[in-house]
Design an enzyme around this catalytic site. Sequence first.
Site, PDB file in Angstrom:
ATOM      1  CB  CYS A   2      -1.149   0.054   1.243  1.00  0.00           C
ATOM      2  SG  CYS A   2      -2.232  -1.270   1.254  1.00  0.00           S
ATOM      3  NE  ARG A  27       4.732   1.627  -0.518  1.00  0.00           N
ATOM      4  CZ  ARG A  27       5.875   1.470   0.151  1.00  0.00           C
ATOM      5  NH1 ARG A  27       6.999   1.787  -0.121  1.00  0.00           N
ATOM      6  NH2 ARG A  27       5.765   0.819   1.597  1.00  0.00           N
ATOM      7  CD1 TRP A  74      -0.345  -5.974  -3.182  1.00  0.00           C
ATOM      8  CD2 TRP A  74      -0.599  -7.013  -1.448  1.00  0.00           C
ATOM      9  NE1 TRP A  74      -0.180  -7.427  -3.154  1.00  0.00           N
ATOM     10  CE2 TRP A  74      -0.333  -7.882  -2.020  1.00  0.00           C
ATOM     11  CE3 TRP A  74      -0.661  -6.924   0.343  1.00  0.00           C
ATOM     12  CZ2 TRP A  74      -0.194  -9.089  -1.488  1.00  0.00           C
ATOM     13  CZ3 TRP A  74      -0.628  -8.149   0.534  1.00  0.00           C
ATOM     14  CH2 TRP A  74      -0.191  -9.222  -0.044  1.00  0.00           C
ATOM     15  CG  ASN A 100       1.800   0.276   4.045  1.00  0.00           C
ATOM     16  OD1 ASN A 100       1.183  -0.855   3.972  1.00  0.00           O
ATOM     17  ND2 ASN A 100       3.273   0.605   4.111  1.00  0.00           N
ATOM     18  N   GLY A 101      -0.299  -1.274   6.146  1.00  0.00           N
ATOM     19  CA  GLY A 101       0.100  -2.290   7.262  1.00  0.00           C
ATOM     20  C   GLY A 101      -1.031  -3.191   7.572  1.00  0.00           C
ATOM     21  CD  GLU A 474      16.249 -12.494  -9.679  1.00  0.00           C
ATOM     22  OE1 GLU A 474      15.875 -13.039  -8.619  1.00  0.00           O
ATOM     23  OE2 GLU A 474      15.710 -11.431 -10.036  1.00  0.00           O
ATOM     24  CE  LYS A 478      12.799 -10.999 -11.506  1.00  0.00           C
ATOM     25  NZ  LYS A 478      13.590 -10.186 -10.328  1.00  0.00           N
ATOM     26  CD  GLU A 481       8.876 -10.765 -10.465  1.00  0.00           C
ATOM     27  OE1 GLU A 481      10.069 -10.700 -10.356  1.00  0.00           O
ATOM     28  OE2 GLU A 481       8.429 -10.164  -9.201  1.00  0.00           O
ATOM     29  CG  HIS A 497      18.793 -36.490  -6.941  1.00  0.00           C
ATOM     30  ND1 HIS A 497      19.155 -37.486  -6.564  1.00  0.00           N
ATOM     31  CD2 HIS A 497      19.815 -35.864  -7.258  1.00  0.00           C
ATOM     32  CE1 HIS A 497      20.490 -37.715  -6.446  1.00  0.00           C
ATOM     33  NE2 HIS A 497      20.848 -36.523  -6.942  1.00  0.00           N
ATOM     34  CE  LYS A 596      11.225  -1.876  -6.960  1.00  0.00           C
ATOM     35  NZ  LYS A 596      11.598  -3.408  -7.748  1.00  0.00           N
TER      36      LYS A 596
HETATM   37  O1  M6R Z   1      13.095  -4.738  -0.977  1.00  0.00           O
HETATM   38  P1  M6R Z   1      13.662  -6.195  -0.911  1.00  0.00           P
HETATM   39  O2  M6R Z   1      14.936  -6.489  -1.562  1.00  0.00           O
HETATM   40  O3  M6R Z   1      13.753  -6.600   0.531  1.00  0.00           O
HETATM   41  O4  M6R Z   1      12.724  -7.080  -1.493  1.00  0.00           O
HETATM   42  C1  M6R Z   1      12.493  -8.243  -1.451  1.00  0.00           C
HETATM   43  C2  M6R Z   1      11.576  -8.962  -2.222  1.00  0.00           C
HETATM   44  O5  M6R Z   1      10.342  -8.781  -2.069  1.00  0.00           O
HETATM   45  C3  M6R Z   1      12.014  -8.604  -4.011  1.00  0.00           C
HETATM   46  O6  M6R Z   1      13.413  -9.057  -3.956  1.00  0.00           O
HETATM   47  C4  M6R Z   1      11.047  -9.400  -4.862  1.00  0.00           C
HETATM   48  O7  M6R Z   1      11.154 -10.758  -4.750  1.00  0.00           O
HETATM   49  C5  M6R Z   1      11.421  -9.064  -6.077  1.00  0.00           C
HETATM   50  N1  M6R Z   1      10.779  -7.650  -6.392  1.00  0.00           N
HETATM   51  C6  M6R Z   1      10.949  -9.780  -7.178  1.00  0.00           C
HETATM   52  O8  M6R Z   1      11.434  -9.462  -8.698  1.00  0.00           O
END
Ligand code: M6R
Length: 601
Positions: A2, A27, A74, A100-101, A474, A478, A481, A497, A596
């Site tokens: 949020c 956010r 969010w 937010n929270g 990673e 990507k 997501e 395995h 994010k």
């Molecule tokens: O702000 P942070 O690096 O702590 O965020 C951690 C994860 O939420 C963040 O890396 C997330 O996995 C990525 N945005 C994905 O692309």
Amino acid sequence: MCGIVGYVGGREALPVLLDGLKRLEYRGYDSSGVVVLNGGGLKVERAPGKLAALELRLKARPIAGRAGLGHTRWATHGGVTEGNAHPHRSCDGTIAVVHNGIVENYAELRKELRGHSFTSDTDTEVVAHLVEHFYRKQGGKHPLRALTLALEKIRGSFALGVIFADHPDLLLAARVNCPLVLGIGKGENFLASDLSALLRHTRRILPLEEGEVAKIDRDGVQVFDRRLGKIRRRPLRISWKADTAAKGGYAHFMLKEIHEQQQTIAAEVQGRDRALDGVRLPRDVERIVIVACGTAWHAGLVGKTAIEELARVPVEVGLASELRYGDSPFGPGTLTVAVSQSGETADTMAAVRMAQAAGSSVLAVTNVRGSTLAREAEQVLFMRAGLEVGVAATKTYTSQVMNLVLLAAHLGRRRGTLSAGRFQSILDGARRLPGQVERVLAAAPGIRKWAKKFSRGYDFMYIGRRYNLATAYEGALKMKEISYLHAEGYGAGEMKHGPLALVDEKMVCVAIAPRGRVTEKMVSNIQEIRARKGRVIAIATEGDALVRGVADHVFEIPACDEMWSPVLAVIPLQLFAYHAATALGRDVDQPRNLAKSVTVE
Ligand code: M6R
């Protein structure tokens, strides 16, 4: 998650709020809303869906006024409906709140607030009614007192903005476990979840600390503790440019941020020696625990391999969300390295506090000055990636990797496990990276063709070993997501395995196989996949005939030291995911269900 934004000053509030929300939309983007003080009353507009839906409504019915709050949601409690969108109001509509929270005890409080009528399913609405309750009890005169009394009743995490119809030109703010910054302008002041919403208006930023509350009016901001004792602190001066928050001719922020890596990696190399020289790295450290989530955790895996190879210190890489509920791995002989782009991830912060409670010193690797992590850690290495807007982390991942590998080299040098010559050749390798990234980006158009071809009807398995196990994780993250396609990251040696059973002609295996200690092993793993009709796209070092001989498609990256290969190898995978997502018409910068900055656990 949020985003909240607030404005009070001499200008029309609405355009400032909407611009702020646009920059905070990453956010959360389930719904949005604004409240503006207008003609002695509070006028609210809210809309489910993206910010554009709210903008459309406000175009038809603009609200004039010089103070207001905005929110982009969010969803946590209550579905994505207009009724659950913020701001939420008191029974008589004269107090409005954005949040937010999570208010953990909202059900209990709701029961206690007999006589109040609730109109949403959210936890937030209870805050508006609680503030109203104490405000009336205090004779309608002491808004800040009413807020602090309400806060005493609330359990959970929150960043709050509150506005009162009876107190024009006043905003209140509070924070516990969720970020909130105040922006200081001339004859106008601001509040926001993060500074990206404020950069257009001011560079003077005052982050609120845990448990603080603030009064914001057009003449200034005042910060208090919960007992209303005044706190004096100097604002920070932020150097990020406002235009980093614009797409600059690219179709998406993500594409722009992928291309910026040439500059951000150069920035990480320049001056990093000086920054690392300033870090106290105990020569006799017994172990290192890296804590992080998501993409930052993947960077932590690269860091582990580098630290163990170059500095010979055992490293554990903990998923902060798991580690915080386990038995503490921290102790006085442990150095904790917390990696977080935002510096606000709730689980990472919980792990940091756990480490500190156990006597472990925390070194933060973060991108955001003034973030909670930057303020609470004993030492900080600031990444130089600049603002990242796309929800999918790209340039901040390579920045994290750069910092951790350079940290490993410096630690190795200080511990005497790395010779001066080897140290120098690793640094020289780092200096070559920006030019090599340029070449990788120049060769990228071919990736688009593959992404288009495989974006329908295929699953993906990303495999790698050692430094590039993290690249496999990673790359797969990507892909899933932003394209919503099924992708897994796996250790190449683990395929036999179990996961090998998944391989058939509809499975695309992305093998990250640059030159290094395990290239031959990767070649065998690729052959095992080909033997089962899997299709293989390989990321290989330029001129590597061995890998070329076994893969269906090859993307070549320039030759480099093995520890730098994750930086070069991840870029084609970021582009592969990007082009698959755009071929499917996905919302690349704001993928569904995500935000994010994950400020709730
Ligand atoms: O702000 P942070 O690096 O702590 O965020 C951690 C994860 O939420 C963040 O890396 C997330 O996995 C990525 N945005 C994905 O692309």
